[in-house]
Design a protein around this motif. Structure first.
Motif, short mmCIF file in Angstrom:
data_model
loop_
_atom_site.label_atom_id
_atom_site.label_comp_id
_atom_site.label_asym_id
_atom_site.label_seq_id
_atom_site.Cartn_x
_atom_site.Cartn_y
_atom_site.Cartn_z
N LYS A 33 0.77 -1.22 -0.18
CA LYS A 33 -0.06 -0.01 0.04
C LYS A 33 0.75 1.23 -0.01
CE LYS A 33 -4.06 -2.18 2.53
NZ LYS A 33 -4.65 -2.22 3.66
N GLU A 34 1.90 1.14 0.90
CA GLU A 34 2.89 2.27 0.82
C GLU A 34 3.47 2.42 -0.47
OE1 GLU A 34 3.91 1.78 5.65
OE2 GLU A 34 5.39 1.45 4.00
N GLY A 93 23.76 6.18 8.62
CA GLY A 93 22.99 7.00 7.39
C GLY A 93 22.25 8.17 8.24
N ILE A 94 21.69 8.06 9.50
CA ILE A 94 21.05 9.14 10.23
C ILE A 94 21.77 10.26 10.29
CG2 ILE A 94 19.93 9.80 12.23
CD1 ILE A 94 19.12 6.63 12.71
N LEU A 95 23.05 10.18 10.81
CA LEU A 95 24.10 11.11 11.07
C LEU A 95 24.45 11.74 9.70
CD1 LEU A 95 25.51 13.03 13.17
CD2 LEU A 95 27.37 11.47 13.02
N LEU A 96 24.81 10.97 8.76
CA LEU A 96 25.08 11.46 7.46
C LEU A 96 24.12 12.40 6.78
CD1 LEU A 96 26.70 8.26 5.74
CD2 LEU A 96 27.70 10.53 6.04
N VAL A 97 22.94 11.83 6.75
CA VAL A 97 21.93 12.66 6.36
C VAL A 97 21.52 14.07 7.00
CG1 VAL A 97 19.09 12.72 5.67
CG2 VAL A 97 20.51 10.73 5.26
N ARG A 98 21.56 13.94 8.21
CA ARG A 98 21.53 15.15 9.02
C ARG A 98 22.55 16.31 8.99
NH1 ARG A 98 18.90 12.26 14.85
NH2 ARG A 98 16.98 12.49 13.94
N GLU A 99 23.71 15.70 8.71
CA GLU A 99 24.81 16.68 8.52
C GLU A 99 24.96 17.12 7.19
OE1 GLU A 99 27.25 18.02 10.76
OE2 GLU A 99 25.65 17.03 12.27
N ALA A 100 24.24 16.64 6.45
CA ALA A 100 24.24 17.03 4.85
C ALA A 100 22.96 18.03 4.65
CB ALA A 100 24.13 15.75 3.97
N GLY A 101 22.41 18.35 5.83
CA GLY A 101 21.17 19.44 5.75
C GLY A 101 19.99 18.66 5.65
N GLY A 102 19.84 17.04 5.87
CA GLY A 102 18.55 16.52 5.69
C GLY A 102 17.79 16.31 7.03
N PHE A 103 16.76 15.70 6.91
CA PHE A 103 15.79 15.46 8.09
C PHE A 103 15.73 13.96 8.23
CE2 PHE A 103 15.30 20.04 7.68
CZ PHE A 103 14.81 20.34 8.97
N VAL A 104 15.76 13.25 9.24
CA VAL A 104 15.44 12.15 9.57
C VAL A 104 14.55 11.63 10.70
CG1 VAL A 104 16.54 9.58 9.70
CG2 VAL A 104 17.94 11.42 8.91
N THR A 105 13.57 11.15 10.65
CA THR A 105 12.91 10.79 11.75
C THR A 105 12.05 9.20 11.48
OG1 THR A 105 10.62 11.51 10.68
CG2 THR A 105 11.90 13.02 11.66
N ASP A 106 11.08 8.96 12.75
CA ASP A 106 10.51 7.62 12.28
C ASP A 106 9.26 8.15 11.79
OD1 ASP A 106 8.57 8.89 14.19
OD2 ASP A 106 9.71 7.97 15.86
N LEU A 107 8.23 7.15 11.12
CA LEU A 107 7.17 7.54 10.35
C LEU A 107 6.04 8.43 11.24
CD1 LEU A 107 6.76 4.25 8.62
CD2 LEU A 107 7.35 6.49 7.39
N ASN A 108 6.55 8.63 12.54
CA ASN A 108 5.46 9.57 13.28
C ASN A 108 6.11 10.97 13.33
OD1 ASN A 108 3.26 7.93 13.78
ND2 ASN A 108 4.26 7.45 15.90
N VAL A 116 3.56 8.15 2.78
CA VAL A 116 3.68 6.83 3.19
C VAL A 116 2.33 6.66 4.09
CG1 VAL A 116 4.87 5.36 4.59
CG2 VAL A 116 5.79 6.54 2.76
N ASN A 117 2.18 7.64 5.21
CA ASN A 117 1.31 7.37 6.21
C ASN A 117 -0.16 7.57 5.55
OD1 ASN A 117 3.05 6.91 8.40
ND2 ASN A 117 3.21 9.06 8.83
N SER A 118 -0.40 8.12 4.43
CA SER A 118 -1.69 8.23 3.91
C SER A 118 -2.32 6.91 3.39
CB SER A 118 -1.72 9.28 2.84
OG SER A 118 -0.93 8.74 1.67
N ALA A 119 -1.20 5.91 3.06
CA ALA A 119 -1.65 4.52 2.62
C ALA A 119 -2.37 3.80 3.65
CB ALA A 119 -0.49 3.96 2.29
N HIS A 120 -2.56 4.34 4.68
CA HIS A 120 -3.26 3.47 6.06
C HIS A 120 -4.49 4.03 6.49
CE1 HIS A 120 0.34 0.95 5.20
NE2 HIS A 120 1.26 1.95 5.75
N LYS A 121 -4.70 5.40 5.81
CA LYS A 121 -5.67 6.06 6.43
C LYS A 121 -7.08 5.62 5.85
CE LYS A 121 -3.45 10.55 7.25
NZ LYS A 121 -3.41 12.06 6.78
N SER A 122 -7.96 5.38 6.67
CA SER A 122 -9.51 5.02 6.22
C SER A 122 -10.00 5.87 5.23
CB SER A 122 -10.37 4.54 7.46
OG SER A 122 -10.48 5.79 7.95
N ALA A 123 -10.66 5.32 4.27
CA ALA A 123 -11.41 6.24 3.36
C ALA A 123 -12.51 6.90 3.85
CB ALA A 123 -11.93 4.98 2.10
#
Length: 268
Positions: free
Chosen positions: A174-175, A220-235, A261-268
């Protein structure tokens, strides 16, 4: 580029393990392989690389603990520091002769990621980051891609495989459908550490995966953040290790990918 003493040690360990992996890759048909579970393999190469990394890092920091894919938790007398190690990320690629795999090492201090190394020995690409000092590819500074809409993006992902603990193939499909419908394309390369390094380098615009283990994503988390990106869990929180999930990209794409990704699990 000037590196800290601990970064030099981590780079040396990763490159030494990487040289062994390249040697084993050339003789992959002769390696002994065991099965941890359905579709989950471990080879002599994994164990040799992990042993090399553990030896090199322990020699420099004998008090630090470890969290390693093959050996699990190794307690240190210094409870504030630990190395998080995946000696061969992309084992299935490796065993099938696909030249896309990496060594991944992160240093965590008091629960905070401080240093990261991801090394692709086949391409001789060394991704490094230290907290507050930026992210680098072979000593050249990296930045995440600057695209502003997910409809212009190429997104990386992990695909649940046979027997993967906590996998929900239906949920993932679904995702995947949602992301496919809203992006230029989706890539599944088979090595989470490299996928996140590629996000840091701007090669991929974003990445998500669940379930995922700490050693797959710590560096990878630190690499992305130090390259100016954002990393989180799906919440949108910082519980990637606890929840076993990750989503990343630049500020806008991270949010759009998370929402998609989260929208794939929202009820219609």
């Amino acid at each position: 580029m000037a590196r800290s003493a601990i970064m030099n040690v981590m780079v040396q360990a990763a490159m030494k393990a990487g040289r062994g992996l390249v040697r084993d890759f050339g003789e992959v048909q002769n390696l002994q392989v065991s099965v941890k579970g359905p579709g989950d393999f471990v080879s002599q190469a994994d164990h040799r690389a992990e042993k090399t990394i553990h030896y090199e890092l322990s020699k420099a920091r004998p008090d630090y603990g470890f969290l390693m894919e093959e050996s699990g938790v190794v307690e240190g007398t210094d409870a504030q520091h630990r190395f998080i190690v995946d000696p061969l990320d992309g084992t299935t690629n490796f065993l099938h002769g696909i030249p896309h795999f990496a060594v991944s090492i992160a240093l965590e201090s008091q629960g905070v990621l401080r240093a990261a190394v991801i090394y692709n020995p086949v391409a001789d690409e060394l991704f490094t980051a230290e907290r507050g000092d930026g992210a680098f590819l072979n000593d050249r500074r990296m930045r995440v891609a600057g695209r502003r809409e997910i409809t212009d993006c190429v997104i990386g992902c992990g695909v649940p495989y046979l027997g993967r603990k906590n996998s929900d193939h239906g949920k993932f499909l679904k995702e995947l459908q949602k992301v496919m419908m809203n992006s230029v394309g989706v890539r599944r390369n088979g090595a989470a550490a490299l996928d996140m390094a590629w996000v840091a380098a701007g090669r991929l615009d974003g990445y998500w995966e669940e379930p995922i283990m700490p050693w797959d994503i710590a560096a990878g988390i630190l690499l992305v953040r130090e390259a100016g990106g954002f990393v989180t869990d799906l919440n949108g929180g910082d519980k990637m290790f606890e929840r076993g999930e990750v989503v990343c990209g630049n500020e806008r794409i991270h949010r759009q990918l998370q929402d998609t990704v989260n929208s794939a699990h929202k009820s219609a």
